[in-house]
Design a protein around this motif. Structure first.
Motif, mmCIF file in Angstrom:
data_model
loop_
_atom_site.group_PDB
_atom_site.id
_atom_site.type_symbol
_atom_site.label_atom_id
_atom_site.label_comp_id
_atom_site.label_asym_id
_atom_site.label_seq_id
_atom_site.Cartn_x
_atom_site.Cartn_y
_atom_site.Cartn_z
ATOM 1 N N ILE A 11 0.976 -1.809 -0.267
ATOM 2 C CA ILE A 11 -0.561 -0.047 -0.242
ATOM 3 C C ILE A 11 1.031 1.969 0.266
ATOM 4 N N GLY A 12 1.356 1.825 -1.158
ATOM 5 C CA GLY A 12 2.625 3.435 -1.334
ATOM 6 C C GLY A 12 0.677 4.124 -0.689
ATOM 7 N N THR A 13 1.305 5.244 -1.436
ATOM 8 C CA THR A 13 0.787 6.323 -0.955
ATOM 9 C C THR A 13 0.289 6.699 -2.361
ATOM 10 N N THR A 14 0.569 6.496 -4.018
ATOM 11 C CA THR A 14 -0.055 6.703 -5.107
ATOM 12 C C THR A 14 -0.550 5.440 -5.453
ATOM 13 N N THR A 15 0.149 4.217 -4.918
ATOM 14 C CA THR A 15 -0.423 2.859 -5.890
ATOM 15 C C THR A 15 -0.806 1.792 -4.787
ATOM 16 N N ILE A 16 -1.563 1.120 -5.003
ATOM 17 C CA ILE A 16 -1.886 -0.365 -4.267
ATOM 18 C C ILE A 16 -1.636 -1.177 -5.528
ATOM 19 N N ARG A 17 -0.990 -2.035 -4.790
ATOM 20 C CA ARG A 17 -0.049 -3.477 -4.986
ATOM 21 C C ARG A 17 -0.865 -4.417 -4.801
ATOM 22 N N SER A 18 -0.802 -5.432 -5.524
ATOM 23 C CA SER A 18 -0.879 -7.423 -5.097
ATOM 24 C C SER A 18 0.209 -7.956 -6.142
ATOM 25 N N GLY A 282 9.786 7.441 -5.477
ATOM 26 C CA GLY A 282 7.975 6.838 -5.593
ATOM 27 C C GLY A 282 7.853 8.896 -5.133
ATOM 28 N N THR A 283 6.322 8.285 -4.018
ATOM 29 C CA THR A 283 5.660 9.692 -4.389
ATOM 30 C C THR A 283 6.604 10.280 -3.623
ATOM 31 N N GLY A 284 7.331 10.141 -2.944
ATOM 32 C CA GLY A 284 8.483 10.483 -2.170
ATOM 33 C C GLY A 284 9.772 10.364 -2.573
ATOM 34 N N THR A 325 8.133 13.695 -5.085
ATOM 35 C CA THR A 325 8.472 13.340 -5.968
ATOM 36 C C THR A 325 7.498 13.410 -7.383
ATOM 37 N N ALA A 326 7.277 11.341 -6.843
ATOM 38 C CA ALA A 326 5.754 11.303 -7.948
ATOM 39 C C ALA A 326 4.579 12.451 -7.671
ATOM 40 N N SER A 327 4.526 13.401 -6.724
ATOM 41 C CA SER A 327 3.540 13.914 -6.264
ATOM 42 C C SER A 327 3.627 14.752 -7.135
ATOM 43 N N ILE A 328 4.615 15.280 -6.869
ATOM 44 C CA ILE A 328 4.725 16.861 -8.429
ATOM 45 C C ILE A 328 4.851 16.272 -9.889
ATOM 46 N N ILE A 329 4.813 15.199 -9.597
ATOM 47 C CA ILE A 329 4.276 14.718 -11.340
ATOM 48 C C ILE A 329 3.343 14.303 -11.517
ATOM 49 N N LYS A 330 2.263 13.663 -10.839
ATOM 50 C CA LYS A 330 1.168 13.918 -10.309
ATOM 51 C C LYS A 330 0.162 15.639 -10.256
ATOM 52 N N PRO A 341 2.943 10.377 -17.725
ATOM 53 C CA PRO A 341 4.225 10.278 -17.142
ATOM 54 C C PRO A 341 5.466 9.925 -18.035
ATOM 55 N N GLN A 342 5.619 9.211 -18.756
ATOM 56 C CA GLN A 342 5.470 7.830 -19.321
ATOM 57 C C GLN A 342 6.441 8.876 -20.460
ATOM 58 N N ASP A 343 5.376 9.937 -21.050
ATOM 59 C CA ASP A 343 6.071 11.426 -22.133
ATOM 60 C C ASP A 343 7.420 12.135 -22.038
ATOM 61 N N THR A 344 7.518 12.149 -20.157
ATOM 62 C CA THR A 344 7.677 12.874 -19.799
ATOM 63 C C THR A 344 9.086 12.740 -20.219
ATOM 64 N N ALA A 345 10.548 11.918 -20.061
ATOM 65 C CA ALA A 345 11.822 12.605 -19.997
ATOM 66 C C ALA A 345 12.572 12.658 -21.892
ATOM 67 N N GLY A 425 10.587 2.414 -7.287
ATOM 68 C CA GLY A 425 9.792 3.430 -7.495
ATOM 69 C C GLY A 425 9.389 3.808 -8.673
ATOM 70 N N GLY A 426 8.446 4.183 -8.743
ATOM 71 C CA GLY A 426 7.786 4.787 -10.418
ATOM 72 C C GLY A 426 8.364 5.916 -10.762
ATOM 73 N N VAL A 427 9.068 6.708 -10.605
ATOM 74 C CA VAL A 427 9.732 7.901 -11.369
ATOM 75 C C VAL A 427 11.301 6.933 -11.617
ATOM 76 N N SER A 428 11.190 6.292 -10.832
ATOM 77 C CA SER A 428 12.767 5.833 -11.506
ATOM 78 C C SER A 428 12.635 4.400 -13.141
ATOM 79 N N ASN A 429 11.016 4.980 -13.342
ATOM 80 C CA ASN A 429 11.010 4.909 -14.764
ATOM 81 C C ASN A 429 11.614 6.095 -15.607
ATOM 82 N N ASN A 430 12.203 7.089 -15.380
ATOM 83 C CA ASN A 430 11.830 8.492 -16.185
ATOM 84 C C ASN A 430 13.819 8.293 -16.769
ATOM 85 N N ASP A 431 14.062 7.777 -17.335
ATOM 86 C CA ASP A 431 15.611 8.109 -18.021
ATOM 87 C C ASP A 431 16.220 9.179 -17.837
HETATM 88 P P1 ADP Z 1 4.538 4.622 -4.297
HETATM 89 O O1 ADP Z 1 4.298 3.471 -3.736
HETATM 90 O O2 ADP Z 1 5.007 5.451 -3.111
HETATM 91 O O3 ADP Z 1 2.563 4.687 -4.324
HETATM 92 P P2 ADP Z 1 4.982 4.621 -7.020
HETATM 93 O O4 ADP Z 1 6.556 4.161 -6.834
HETATM 94 O O5 ADP Z 1 4.295 3.098 -6.862
HETATM 95 O O6 ADP Z 1 4.707 5.019 -6.240
HETATM 96 O O7 ADP Z 1 5.124 5.961 -8.077
HETATM 97 C C1 ADP Z 1 3.708 6.121 -9.026
HETATM 98 C C2 ADP Z 1 3.975 6.935 -9.949
HETATM 99 O O8 ADP Z 1 5.674 7.538 -10.509
HETATM 100 C C3 ADP Z 1 2.943 7.258 -10.320
HETATM 101 O O9 ADP Z 1 1.857 8.218 -9.751
HETATM 102 C C4 ADP Z 1 3.580 8.746 -11.875
HETATM 103 O O10 ADP Z 1 3.467 10.006 -11.300
HETATM 104 C C5 ADP Z 1 5.060 8.014 -11.314
HETATM 105 N N1 ADP Z 1 5.750 7.597 -12.461
HETATM 106 C C6 ADP Z 1 5.511 6.717 -13.117
HETATM 107 N N2 ADP Z 1 6.527 6.494 -14.324
HETATM 108 C C7 ADP Z 1 7.209 7.542 -14.411
HETATM 109 C C8 ADP Z 1 7.739 7.755 -15.767
HETATM 110 N N3 ADP Z 1 8.687 7.161 -16.575
HETATM 111 N N4 ADP Z 1 8.223 9.371 -15.059
HETATM 112 C C9 ADP Z 1 7.970 10.401 -14.525
HETATM 113 N N5 ADP Z 1 7.125 9.413 -13.117
HETATM 114 C C10 ADP Z 1 6.141 8.065 -13.159
#
Ligand code: ADP
Length: 514
Positions: A11-18, A282-284, A325-330, A341-345, A425-431
C-alpha cells in the motif's frame, strides 16, 4: 515438487499493488489500483478507510485471477505499507473516529512550529524523562538535531487528541485504538484478531525509541499519547501475524511478514550489508543506507529508522527523505503540463535547457539539508519564451537536484564508500531524471527490471522465513538489473552554474509560510 507462491500486498501513497511470485521470484500475477487521496481543506491529505479497503480486497482478487490461482494455493503473504499514515477507531464498534491522516498531511503544522520553537525548553520541563535522555549522549544527539516534522505521526496524533472529541472520550474509556496503516490493515485482514505493528513501521512514527526498541515513554508523557491505544510491536516476520479471514478471498492465507515500504525495498534491492544504499523515487524520494546494528545519530537531518528485526538480527537504516517526487509528477499531469508521465523524459530532452526556469518542489516543505517545512513551491524565471517543455524539464531537473542534495547529506553524515545506487519506485522509470541523478551524484545507478521493490522485498522476506530461499546470497543471485546509468562528469560540470542558480531560487522560497 509443488510450486510455492508468495502473494504480496503493497500500500503506497500513489499505488496499491498485489503481486504474486513463484519460488524463483518471477511474477505470475499482478494487479494495481490507485490510492484516492482526499484534500478536504488546504493542507489536509486523507485516505478514506472504506475506499481503501474496497481497493485492497479488489487488487488481491484481481491478482489471484491474473495468476489463475486460488487463495488456497498461496503459500504465504507479505504486506508492506506507507509509513506514519494513521487512523484511530473504537475498540468496541470498530468504527473509525476520522479518515486516515496521511504522512503528507500538514494540519499539525502550527503544532510542529510551536514545538520546534520551544523544544529545548519543553524538554527541560518534563523532568526525569529528559534527564534520562540527556544522560545518553547518542540518543540526545539523534533527538536534538532532528526537528519535529509533519510527516512523523507524533504531531498529527497530538492534533487528533486536541481536536477530535470522540477520540478523547474513547481514550478515557479505554475504547480507543490507534494504528498506522499496517496495524489497521492487519486488524481488518485478520478479522479484528490482532493489533500489531512491526518495528520498522513503529520506528517511523516519531514516538518509537530505536535505542530501546519500545514506544518512547518520554513521548507518551510529552504529547499525552495514550499507551493503551497503541499496538504491540513485533518482529518483521513470523507467524504472529496469523492469517487472513477466510471469507475475504475464499481461504485463509498465512501472513508471514509485515514491513514498512522503504525497508521492504531495501530487502528487494538486497541491501543486506552495512553501507549498502538504495534510492526509492516514488511518491517521495528516500535514500536508505544499511547502518547495521546501530541507529544513526543525525547531524543534518538523516533519520534513524529500524530496517527490520528478525529474531536476533536487527538492522537499522539512516534515511534521507524528500517528500515530493511522484506527487509533483502527478500534480504537473493534473494541471495539464503533459498527458502521460512516461512522455516526460522525451519532452524534457526535446529542449536543450529550461530557458532559465527553475522549479522548487516543496509541496510538503523541504527536507535535508534545509529541514524547512515553511518553504514554498513554485516556478521561478518564466518568460514569454517559456514553453511547456521548459516547465517539464525544470520539474524533472528539480527532482534530480533534490536527490543530489540528499546524497550530499548522506556523504556528510556517513563514512561509507558508495559506488552504486540501487534504484526503484515509479519515477525511476524516467531516464532523464535517473541519468541526471547518476551525473550529479557521480555514482552508477542500477535500475532493476522490476521497479516494484517493496513488493519484491516482501516476497524475499516471506520466502526467506519459510525456507523457500536458503540464504541472502541466493536472493542476490536472483536479482535482475535492467539498466545501469553511468555518471558523465562533463554533464555534472555543465550543471554547476544551473544548480547554484537553482539553490539561490530555493533559498528565496525558504521560510515563505513563516
Ligand atoms: P508509491 O509506491 O509511493 O505509491 P510509485 O512508486 O508506485 O508510488 O510511483 C507511481 C508514480 O510514479 C506514478 O503515479 C507516476 O506519477 C510516477 N511515474 C511512473 N512512471 C513515470 C515516468 N516514466 N516518469 C515520471 N514519473 C513516473
Amino acid at each position: 515438487m509443488e510450486e510455492k507462491y508468495i502473494l504480496t500486498l503493497d500500500i503506497g501513497t500513489t499505488t496499491i499493488r498485489s503481486v504474486i511470485y513463484n519460488s524463483r521470484t518471477e511474477i505470475v500475477g499482478k494487479a494495481v489500483d490507485q490510492v484516492v487521496l482526499h484534500y478536504p481543506i488546504p493542507g489536509y491529505v486523507e485516505i478514506d478507510p472504506d475506499e481503501l479497503w474496497k481497493s485492497i480486497v479488489g487488487v488481491v482478487d484481481t491478482a489471484l485471477q491474473n495468476a489463475k490461482l486460488s487463495a488456497a494455493q498461496i503459500t504465504a503473504m507479505g504486506i508492506s505499507t506507507q509509513r506514519s499514515t494513521f487512523i484511530t477507531w473504537s475498540r468496541q464498534t470498530g468504527k473509525p473516529f476520522h479518515r486516515f491522516i496521511t504522512w503528507k498531511d500538514l494540519r499539525a503544522d502550527e503544532l510542529v512550529k510551536e514545538w520546534n520553537d520551544s523544544y529545548t525548553w519543553r524538554l527541560i520541563k518534563v523532568g526525569s524523562y529528559v534527564l534520562y535522555m540527556l544522560s545518553r549522549s547518542k540518543r540526545f544527539r539523534a533527538g536534538s538535531v532532528l526537528k519535529f516534522t509533519n510527516n512523523q505521526t507524533t504531531m498529527r496524533l497530538n492534533w487528533v487528541l486536541h481536536n477530535i472529541q470522540e477520540f478523547k472520550s474513547a481514550v478515557q474509556k479505554n475504547d480507543a485504538m490507534f494504528g498506522t496503516l499496517d496495524t489497521w490493515l492487519l486488524y481488518k485482514i485478520t478479522g479484528n484478531k490482532i493489533h500489531m505493528s512491526d518495528v520498522s513501521s513503529a520506528s517511523a512514527t516519531g514516538f518509537f525509541d530505536p535505542f530501546t526498541m519500545q514506544w518512547a515513554g518520554w513521548a507518551m508523557s510529552l504529547f499525552g499519547i495514550p499507551m493503551g491505544a497503541l499496538p504491540t510491536v513485533v518482529d518483521t516476520a513470523g507467524d504472529h501475524f496469523t492469517s487472513t479471514s477466510p471469507e475475504l478471498w475464499g481461504s485463509a492465507i498465512p501472513i508471514r511478514s509485515c514491513i514498512a515500504d522503504q525497508t521492504a525495498s531495501m530487502w528487494g534491492s538486497c541491501c543486506f550489508n552495512v553501507g549498502d544504499i538504495k534510492l526509492t523515487m516514488g511518491t517521495g524520494t528516500f535514500f536508505n543506507i544499511n547502518t547495521g546494528r546501530s541507529p544513526h545519530a543525525s547531524a543534518s537531518g538523516l533519520y534513524p529508522v529500524v530496517g527490520w528485526r528478525l529474531g536476533d538480527e536487527i538492522v537499522f537504516s539512516a534515511e534521507g527523505a524528500n517528500n515530493d517526487t511522484a506527487s509533483i509528477i502527478k500534480w504537473a499531469q493534473n494541471i495539464g503540463l503533459f498527458d502521460n508521465p512516461q512522455d516526460t523524459a522525451d519532452i524534457a530532452m526535446s529542449v536543450p535547457d529550461t530557458d532559465g526556469v527553475f522549479f522548487i518542489p516543496a509541496f510538503s516543505g523541504l527536507g535535508p539539508p534545509y529541514n524547512d517545512f515553511t518553504a514554498a513551491s513554485g516556478f521561478v524565471g518564466m518568460k514569454p519564451s517559456t514553453t511547456k517543455a521548459h516547465l517539464v524539464r525544470a520539474v524533472l531537473e528539480s527532482l534530480a537536484f533534490r536527490t543530489a542534495q540528499l546524497y550530499t547529506c548522506v556523504l556528510s553524515e556517513t563514512s561509507y564508500n558508495f559506488s552504486t545506487i540501487r534504484l526503484d519506485g515509479g519515477v525511476s522509470n524516467n531516464d532523464f531524471v535517473v541519468q541526471l541523478v547518476a551525473d550529479l551524484t557521480g555514482l552508477k545507478v542500477e535500475r532493476p527490471v522490476q521497479v516494484e521493490m517493496s513488493s519484491l522485498g516482501c516476497a524475499h522476506i516471506v520466502g526467506f522465513q519459510l525456507g523457500i530461499f536458503k540464504s541472502k546470497d541466493e536472493l542476490k543471485s536472483l536479482r535482475k538489473i535492467g539498466t545501469v546509468f553511468t555518471p558523465r562528469p562533463q554533464v555534472k560540470k555543465s550543471y554547476e552554474k544551473i544548480v547554484t542558480r537553482w539553490e539561490d531560487a530555493v533559498k528565496r522560497m525558504c521560510g515563505w509560510y513563516l
